[in-house]
Design a protein around this motif. Structure first.
Motif, short mmCIF file in Angstrom:
data_model
loop_
_atom_site.label_atom_id
_atom_site.label_comp_id
_atom_site.label_asym_id
_atom_site.label_seq_id
_atom_site.Cartn_x
_atom_site.Cartn_y
_atom_site.Cartn_z
N ALA A 89 -28.54 12.40 18.78
CA ALA A 89 -29.69 11.73 18.16
C ALA A 89 -29.79 10.28 18.63
CB ALA A 89 -29.57 11.80 16.64
N LEU A 90 -28.65 9.62 18.84
CA LEU A 90 -28.64 8.24 19.31
C LEU A 90 -29.22 8.15 20.72
CD1 LEU A 90 -27.83 5.29 18.90
CD2 LEU A 90 -25.51 5.89 19.67
N ARG A 93 -33.08 8.13 20.73
CA ARG A 93 -33.85 7.05 20.12
C ARG A 93 -34.61 6.26 21.19
NH1 ARG A 93 -35.30 8.14 15.65
NH2 ARG A 93 -36.04 5.97 15.54
N GLU A 97 -35.71 0.22 20.81
CA GLU A 97 -35.18 0.05 19.45
C GLU A 97 -33.86 -0.72 19.48
OE1 GLU A 97 -35.76 3.16 15.93
OE2 GLU A 97 -34.10 3.72 17.27
N ALA A 102 -31.02 1.82 15.95
CA ALA A 102 -30.99 3.14 16.57
C ALA A 102 -29.85 3.98 16.02
CB ALA A 102 -30.87 3.00 18.09
N TYR A 103 -28.69 3.35 15.82
CA TYR A 103 -27.54 4.07 15.26
C TYR A 103 -27.86 4.53 13.85
CZ TYR A 103 -22.63 5.26 14.52
OH TYR A 103 -21.46 5.94 14.27
N HIS A 105 -30.81 5.15 12.51
CA HIS A 105 -31.77 6.24 12.54
C HIS A 105 -31.13 7.54 13.03
CE1 HIS A 105 -35.48 3.35 12.72
NE2 HIS A 105 -35.04 3.55 11.49
N ALA A 106 -30.16 7.43 13.94
CA ALA A 106 -29.47 8.63 14.42
C ALA A 106 -28.68 9.29 13.30
CB ALA A 106 -28.56 8.27 15.59
N ARG A 160 -27.79 1.77 26.78
CA ARG A 160 -29.06 1.28 26.27
C ARG A 160 -29.25 -0.20 26.58
NH1 ARG A 160 -31.65 4.21 22.19
NH2 ARG A 160 -32.40 2.27 21.27
#
Length: 240
Positions: A89-90, A93, A97, A102-103, A105-106, A160
């Protein structure tokens, strides 16, 4: 056709053999992990032996040792994939972000995804983590799983940011903060006794990672409380 040449059918069969072996190995590992998980929760870690786990999975001790270094690692194996899901998920993102957001939200995406079977939706995971709080060796094994996942997270955050994590500390700091928030939420979760409370606790933990933690503490509230206490004591003396 020379003996070295293979027919299409033979080539297909040769490819399928390793695939079958891989599937069989995965089934054996999963069976051992499930047996360890159930035995440890039903009877307690100290009352379960590796031999009993192997017997429950219908394999021998040597086979167990090919897959797991300890009964703790076997019992916790179902948690290893959760770090992979969070890291997937990370990676997904948006690039613009901020890394810590981002972490966050993951982690929340993992918790909200029924298909990912997050901890609060998976039977008995709550009980397993409660047991880990009480058993030092089980907790240590869980710590190793977290560290492995965090190393992958650091690499993702470094990518990232376009930096080398060996020379730039920001990816490690980002992951340490995010993973620390998740760990704090997990600890509050297992001690609070409410299996459905994990998502709210994770949100609360990440909310705590704000600029307020970097600001100077507000001492005026303490002075006001101290003054109120003094006035109360004076009033009590006057009426006594």
């Amino acid at each position: 056709m020379s003996p070295e040449e293979s027919t299409p059918e033979r080539g297909t069969a040769e490819r399928r053999t390793p695939e079958r072996r891989t599937r069989k190995a995965h089934r054996t590992r999963d069976t051992l992990a499930q047996a360890a998980f159930e035995l440890v929760l039903d009877r307690g870690l100290r009352y379960v032996t590796v031999e009993e786990i192997a017997e429950a999975a219908d394999v021998d001790r040597r086979t167990f040792s090919r897959y797991f270094a300890s009964k703790e690692a076997a019992a916790l194996d179902s948690l290893r994939g959760d770090g992979d899901r969070i890291n997937a998920a990370l990676r997904a993102r948006p690039a613009e972000e901020p890394p810590l957001l981002a972490y966050r939200h993951a982690v929340l995406a993992w918790l909200a995804d029924p298909g990912a079977e997050p901890w609060h939706r998976r039977p008995r995971i709550f009980d397993l983590l409660v047991a880990a709080e009480d058993e030092p060796t089980l907790y240590a094994a869980f710590h190793h799983i977290r560290v492995d996942a965090q190393e992958d997270s650091i690499a993702i955050v470094a990518d990232r940011l376009g930096v080398d994590p060996r020379h730039d500390i920001r990816p490690a700091v980002t992951v340490a903060a995010g993973a620390g928030a998740l760990l704090a939420a997990q600890a509050a979760w297992v001690r609070g006794g409410r299996p459905d409370a994990l998502p709210a606790l994770v949100t609360e933990a990440f909310d705590a990672l704000s600029a307020d933690l970097l600001a100077a503490p507000d001492t005026t509230a303490g002075r006001h409380r101290s003054g109120a206490t003094e006035h109360t004591a004076e009033a009590e003396e006057a009426t006594s």
